[in-house]
Design an enzyme around this catalytic site. Structure first.
Site, PDB file in Angstrom:
ATOM      1  N   LYS A 105      -6.997  -5.243   3.756  1.00  0.00           N
ATOM      2  CA  LYS A 105      -7.921  -6.315   3.397  1.00  0.00           C
ATOM      3  C   LYS A 105      -7.285  -7.346   2.491  1.00  0.00           C
ATOM      4  O   LYS A 105      -7.678  -8.512   2.493  1.00  0.00           O
ATOM      5  CB  LYS A 105      -9.185  -5.732   2.727  1.00  0.00           C
ATOM      6  CG  LYS A 105      -9.892  -4.676   3.570  1.00  0.00           C
ATOM      7  CD  LYS A 105     -10.201  -5.166   4.965  1.00  0.00           C
ATOM      8  CE  LYS A 105     -10.730  -4.084   5.876  1.00  0.00           C
ATOM      9  NZ  LYS A 105      -9.826  -2.933   6.042  1.00  0.00           N
ATOM     10  N   SER A 130      -9.739   2.092  12.738  1.00  0.00           N
ATOM     11  CA  SER A 130      -8.468   1.981  12.047  1.00  0.00           C
ATOM     12  C   SER A 130      -7.424   1.430  13.010  1.00  0.00           C
ATOM     13  O   SER A 130      -7.495   1.645  14.220  1.00  0.00           O
ATOM     14  CB  SER A 130      -8.034   3.365  11.551  1.00  0.00           C
ATOM     15  OG  SER A 130      -6.670   3.368  11.220  1.00  0.00           O
TER      16      SER A 130
END
Length: 574
Positions: free
Chosen positions: A120, A478
């Site tokens: 992120k 993921s």
């Protein structure tokens, strides 16, 4: 006049306060550079960045500027796995961007250097560059080395599932857990962290060859010094992120994404970055580009090698050379030169020889890691965009990690309203071959859009169901995910999407070659398209939303303001 100098004449207290913070009187007259990092003790991808911040400062100082250290640390998706912490993962991107905006807008700077490694923080930094539009460079924090016998972190999900099924003992499981992470840097596979470092370079915002350099090699400090020097050049030449991150630059990045079999999370991050620039990346653009650019990189999870081998094989420049005929070579980059000029310079300065010596030590050929356009691993890129009555706005699948037998299937729906319920059903052997597991109410407006890594690994590591069970969700996956996993289903369940209407033993058709995802029957019986439309209409009329976990704080704010996953999941008042 530099912005920092102009504002000294507006805000009379600036000089006094900076002197109080340790600036010398001479430094006040210099170009002022924000050095923004995600440094912190949150995980291996950020814990080492303080060192590189100092090397950036050295480069800035050598070119006559003055660097100021700022930090907004990030969270770790791995540490957040398996509990409600994962609900905060995607929204953390927005919070990082917002905090950097506060810092950059409240203090006059002339340029910025950003340092991050992970899922992120990297896209957040690119979004912040775009939003604030100061001359900026991104320094990737690199990757950690693989462990003994090429052990990599994404394998721990498999070993956990095996341990829970009593296929391995606790001692073996503990060994893998304690030896998967060997040091600093991002995880050792082509997950979101590695992918987004590569995307930063492919967009032209990082220096050539800098993405996913193994941190233990020590080369990142040289990149950091060079970045500190180069940001002064960008200020002098008035080269801002908006001049670099054009639509053609994003198309280049998506082409590289196809060739590397990058993480599906890029379809959240690249559109969000583009949005900050006033550009729109529609899902169809990803699909169009992935159809024409082959998958070339033999690295995990879609391939064989740990991701450090990607850099040994020449990294992003080598990938760009392989697909050079398709790229926009005239785009501007942070070097102040075009992409084409950068690629030429790398050939002339010994970059490839420096990388390849590491493969020579390991006895691995470059061609084993990076295939050529004429002999790809797969004729198309890794990603497909699916649409149909189950995903009217679209859904995302990484088909490079799927067995060919699962590319076109019809299966029985097994819907769950949370990942926890689905995971326990899989681990406790309540899912049968041919089932299609649904996990819903996990989109941005549902639970915050967590990733489903443990659940996909529970399927992929179970021989009984690994080759016949698919997973469909309005959440995400993921970058390490393997197997038939379809995510980002939009509209999401919380927004009233048809995924909310799926019932036990509905027939679901997945057709990846033809890019469709449809409910085609109920109670195991096929229906016509018209019949299915009527069934869904009746279900919608009596639909009652299940009671979900109550949200509070920042998660509640995010769930109210996030846009569709297919648009990027960013915050927007609408």
């Amino acid at each position: 006049m530099l912005k920092s100098q102009a504002m000294r004449g507006v805000a009379a207290e600036i000089d006094s306060l900076k002197i109080g913070a340790g600036w010398t009187i001479e430094e006040l007259d210099k170009a002022q550079i924000m050095i923004q990092s995600s440094a912190g003790e949150s995980h291996p991808g950020s814990v080492h960045l303080d060192e590189y911040v100092e090397w950036v400062r050295k480069g800035v100082n050598e070119k006559g500027g003055r660097g100021a250290r700022y930090t907004v640390t990030d969270m770790c998706d791995g540490i957040a796995q398996g509990h409600d912490g994962m609900n905060y993962s995607l929204l953390s991107r927005e919070m990082i961007v917002n905090m950097i905006e506060v810092q950059m807008q409240s203090t006059p700077f002339d340029g910025a250097v950003f340092l991050a490694s992970c899922d992120k923080s990297v896209p957040a930094h690119l979004m912040a560059m775009a939003r604030n539009n100061l001359p900026s460079i991104f320094v990737p924090g690199g990757v950690m080395m693989a462990g003994k016998d090429n052990l990599t972190l994404e394998q721990i999900g498999t070993y956990q599932a095996k341990f829970l099924r009593e296929e391995i003992d606790e001692e073996t499981y503990t060994y893998y857990k304690q030896n998967a992470c060997t040091g600093c840097g991002a995880c050792q596979f082509m997950g979101t962290a590695a992918t987004m470092q590569i995307m930063a370079e492919a967009l032209g915002m990082a220096l050539p060859g800098s993405a996913i350099m193994p941190a233990a090699l020590g080369g990142i400090k040289h990149v950091a010094v060079d970045a500190g020097k180069q940001v002064i050049e960008l200020i002098d030449k008035d080269i801002s992120p908006k001049k670099i991150m054009t639509l053609k630059a994003f198309e280049n990045a998506i082409m590289v994404h196809a060739a590397i079999a990058g993480s599906t999370n890029s379809l959240l991050h690249l559109p969000a970055i583009a949005h900050e620039l006033g550009l729109e990346l529609v899902p169809e653009l990803f699909d169009e580009i992935h159809r024409k650019i082959p998958f070339l990189c033999n690295v995990r999870p879609s391939g064989f090698y740990p991701v450090e081998y990607y850099w040994y094989a020449g990294g992003t420049p080598a990938v760009m050379e392989a697909i050079k005929a398709h790229l926009h070579l005239d785009v501007l980059t942070v070097t102040g030169k075009t992409l084409g000029e950068n690629l030429r310079d790398l050939k002339e300065n010994g970059y490839y020889e420096k990388c390849h010596k590491y493969l020579e030590i390991k006895g691995v050929a470059v061609s084993s890691v990076l295939k050529q356009l004429t002999a790809p691993i797969q004729e198309q890129g890794a990603i497909a965009i699916l649409k149909g009555n189950l995903a009217l706005e679209g859904a995302v699948v990484k088909h490079s990690a799927i067995d060919k037998a699962m590319l076109q299937v019809v299966g029985r729906a097994r819907p769950f309203n949370s990942e926890e319920d689905a995971y326990h059903a899989i681990i406790n052997d309540r899912i049968e071959p041919g089932d299609i597991v649904f996990i819903r109410y996990e989109g941005p407006r549902g639970s915050g859009m967590p990733e489903m890594f443990y659940t996909t690994e529970a399927i992929a590591s179970n021989p009984k169901i690994a080759h016949s069970v698919a997973l469909i969700t309005d959440g995400r996956f993921s970058g390490a995910t393997r197997g038939p996993a379809i995510g980002h289903v939009s509209p999401e369940a919380e927004e009233g999407g048809n995924i909310a209407l799926v019932e036990e033993h509905d027939l679901i058709e997945i057709d990846i070659p033809n890019r469709t995802l449809n409910i085609i029957g109920e109670k195991g019986v096929r229906k016509t398209e018209a019949e299915m439309d009527e069934i869904l209409k009746v279900r919608r009329a009596v639909y009652v939303k299940p009671k979900l976990k109550e949200k509070k704080g920042v998660l509640k704010i995010y769930s109210h303001l996030a846009v569709s996953p297919m648009k990027g999941g960013y915050l927007s008042i609408r």
